[in-house]
Motif scaffolding. Structure first.
Motif, PDB file in Angstrom:
ATOM      1  N   ALA A   1      11.658   6.237   1.613  1.00 37.14           N
ATOM      2  CA  ALA A   1      10.632   5.791   2.856  1.00 37.14           C
ATOM      3  C   ALA A   1       9.645   4.975   2.076  1.00 37.14           C
ATOM      4  O   ALA A   1       9.287   5.082   0.864  1.00 37.14           O
ATOM      5  N   THR A   2       8.934   4.218   2.948  1.00 39.41           N
ATOM      6  CA  THR A   2       7.656   3.425   2.314  1.00 39.41           C
ATOM      7  C   THR A   2       6.592   3.860   3.303  1.00 39.41           C
ATOM      8  O   THR A   2       6.565   4.141   4.451  1.00 39.41           O
ATOM      9  N   VAL A   3       5.525   4.111   2.661  1.00 41.00           N
ATOM     10  CA  VAL A   3       4.299   4.647   3.162  1.00 41.00           C
ATOM     11  C   VAL A   3       3.198   3.454   2.691  1.00 41.00           C
ATOM     12  O   VAL A   3       3.211   2.667   1.986  1.00 41.00           O
ATOM     13  N   ARG A   4       2.209   3.523   3.601  1.00 38.85           N
ATOM     14  CA  ARG A   4       1.072   2.561   3.527  1.00 38.85           C
ATOM     15  C   ARG A   4      -0.148   3.463   2.622  1.00 38.85           C
ATOM     16  O   ARG A   4      -0.766   4.264   3.073  1.00 38.85           O
ATOM     17  N   LEU A   5      -0.578   2.845   1.652  1.00 43.41           N
ATOM     18  CA  LEU A   5      -1.590   3.100   0.638  1.00 43.41           C
ATOM     19  C   LEU A   5      -2.785   2.576   1.179  1.00 43.41           C
ATOM     20  O   LEU A   5      -3.112   1.277   1.473  1.00 43.41           O
ATOM     21  N   THR A   6      -3.857   3.290   1.108  1.00 41.33           N
ATOM     22  CA  THR A   6      -5.516   2.672   1.182  1.00 41.33           C
ATOM     23  C   THR A   6      -6.250   3.366   0.065  1.00 41.33           C
ATOM     24  O   THR A   6      -6.304   4.371  -0.158  1.00 41.33           O
ATOM     25  N   LEU A   7      -6.454   2.334  -1.001  1.00 45.71           N
ATOM     26  CA  LEU A   7      -7.014   2.722  -2.021  1.00 45.71           C
ATOM     27  C   LEU A   7      -8.343   3.157  -1.986  1.00 45.71           C
ATOM     28  O   LEU A   7      -9.215   2.202  -1.337  1.00 45.71           O
ATOM     29  N   THR A   8      -8.937   4.237  -2.224  1.00 44.45           N
ATOM     30  CA  THR A   8     -10.205   4.669  -2.035  1.00 44.45           C
ATOM     31  C   THR A   8     -11.308   4.617  -3.133  1.00 44.45           C
ATOM     32  O   THR A   8     -12.252   4.833  -2.691  1.00 44.45           O
ATOM     33  N   ALA A   9     -11.009   4.284  -4.277  1.00 46.51           N
ATOM     34  CA  ALA A   9     -11.931   4.103  -5.173  1.00 46.51           C
ATOM     35  C   ALA A   9     -12.121   2.697  -5.610  1.00 46.51           C
ATOM     36  O   ALA A   9     -12.743   2.317  -6.445  1.00 46.51           O
ATOM     37  N   GLU A  10     -11.589   1.596  -4.946  1.00 46.80           N
ATOM     38  CA  GLU A  10     -11.599   0.376  -4.997  1.00 46.80           C
ATOM     39  C   GLU A  10     -12.321  -0.378  -3.921  1.00 46.80           C
ATOM     40  O   GLU A  10     -12.388   0.109  -2.885  1.00 46.80           O
ATOM     41  N   GLU A  11     -13.026  -1.452  -4.435  1.00 49.06           N
ATOM     42  CA  GLU A  11     -13.873  -2.232  -3.451  1.00 49.06           C
ATOM     43  C   GLU A  11     -13.214  -2.625  -2.360  1.00 49.06           C
ATOM     44  O   GLU A  11     -12.253  -3.327  -2.572  1.00 49.06           O
ATOM     45  N   GLY A  12     -13.533  -2.411  -1.131  1.00 49.81           N
ATOM     46  CA  GLY A  12     -13.043  -2.949  -0.168  1.00 49.81           C
ATOM     47  C   GLY A  12     -11.672  -1.989   0.389  1.00 49.81           C
ATOM     48  O   GLY A  12     -11.066  -2.355   1.519  1.00 49.81           O
ATOM     49  N   GLN A  13     -11.393  -1.200  -0.340  1.00 48.06           N
ATOM     50  CA  GLN A  13     -10.214  -0.466   0.236  1.00 48.06           C
ATOM     51  C   GLN A  13      -8.916  -1.079   0.446  1.00 48.06           C
ATOM     52  O   GLN A  13      -8.385  -0.998   1.750  1.00 48.06           O
ATOM     53  N   PRO A  14      -8.440  -1.811  -0.560  1.00 48.81           N
ATOM     54  CA  PRO A  14      -7.505  -2.481  -0.002  1.00 48.81           C
ATOM     55  C   PRO A  14      -6.194  -1.748   0.110  1.00 48.81           C
ATOM     56  O   PRO A  14      -6.024  -0.431  -0.179  1.00 48.81           O
ATOM     57  N   GLU A  15      -5.145  -2.329   0.615  1.00 45.44           N
ATOM     58  CA  GLU A  15      -3.992  -1.674   1.226  1.00 45.44           C
ATOM     59  C   GLU A  15      -2.891  -2.203   0.679  1.00 45.44           C
ATOM     60  O   GLU A  15      -2.833  -3.411   0.345  1.00 45.44           O
ATOM     61  N   SER A  16      -1.724  -1.375   0.509  1.00 45.41           N
ATOM     62  CA  SER A  16      -0.394  -1.955   0.012  1.00 45.41           C
ATOM     63  C   SER A  16       0.586  -0.809   0.428  1.00 45.41           C
ATOM     64  O   SER A  16       0.236   0.171   0.869  1.00 45.41           O
TER      65      SER A  16
END
Length: 169
Positions: A56-71
């Motif tokens: 499966a592919t999940v969607r990440l939201t980085l919580t410790a990065e400026e702007g909380q980028p997603e991938s």
């Protein structure tokens, strides 16, 4: 605080791996939950949503990065509570990661492996993983989070010294 870099490069069948270990005074199930449950991973790395299963592919939201980028992140393998292997591709390259857990005498050891692609800048990648793994340790222990400025650029020289010399024509 000046954390000591722990990463080392290991020759692997598929190339070179960056490997780091951390020990936790916690059960394997507690550390596993911090690596796999979205609410717990959000404390130190990223919140994720989707179906957490191999393939499966999940969607990440980085919580410790400026702007909380997603991938997007693909779960390559999941063997609770001992092994998790994931891969993500973003503007910074391909990240093929593996976490292996073992528990003995009330201590859980995490072996973290970044299977490096050729050309990966270990001098910047290494300090970043040191930072995130120390954030994981702080989340598990319930202690204050480290500051990225304590890791980079101060650990850059350690990781530059690990990188093999480029091949000459």
């Amino acid at each position: 605080m000046t954390p000591t870099p722990t990463g080392r490069l290991i020759a692997a069948a598929t190339g070179t791996d960056l490997q780091m270990t951390r020990e936790f005074k916690a059960t394997i199930d507690e550390v596993w939950a911090s690596l796999t449950e979205p609410e717990r991973t959000a404390r130190w790395f990223a919140h994720w949503r989707g179906e957490g299963r191999p393939g499966a592919t999940v969607r990440l939201t980085l919580t410790a990065e400026e702007g909380q980028p997603e991938s997007d992140m693909t779960i390559v393998s999941c063997e609770p509570p001992r092994r998790l292997e994931v891969e993500t591709v973003d503007e910074h390259g391909r990240w093929h990661l593996e976490a292996r857990l073992d528990e003995a005498h009330g201590v859980t050891t995490l072996t973290f492996v970044h299977h490096l692609d050729p050309g990966t800048d270990v001098a910047s990648t290494g300090p970043g993983w040191e930072y995130y793994l120390d954030r994981l340790a702080a989340a598990v222990a319930g202690t204050p989070m480290p500051d990225f400025d304590d890791y980079y650029p101060s650990q850059r020289a350690h990781y530059e010294s690990l990188a093999p010399e480029p091949e000459r024509p």
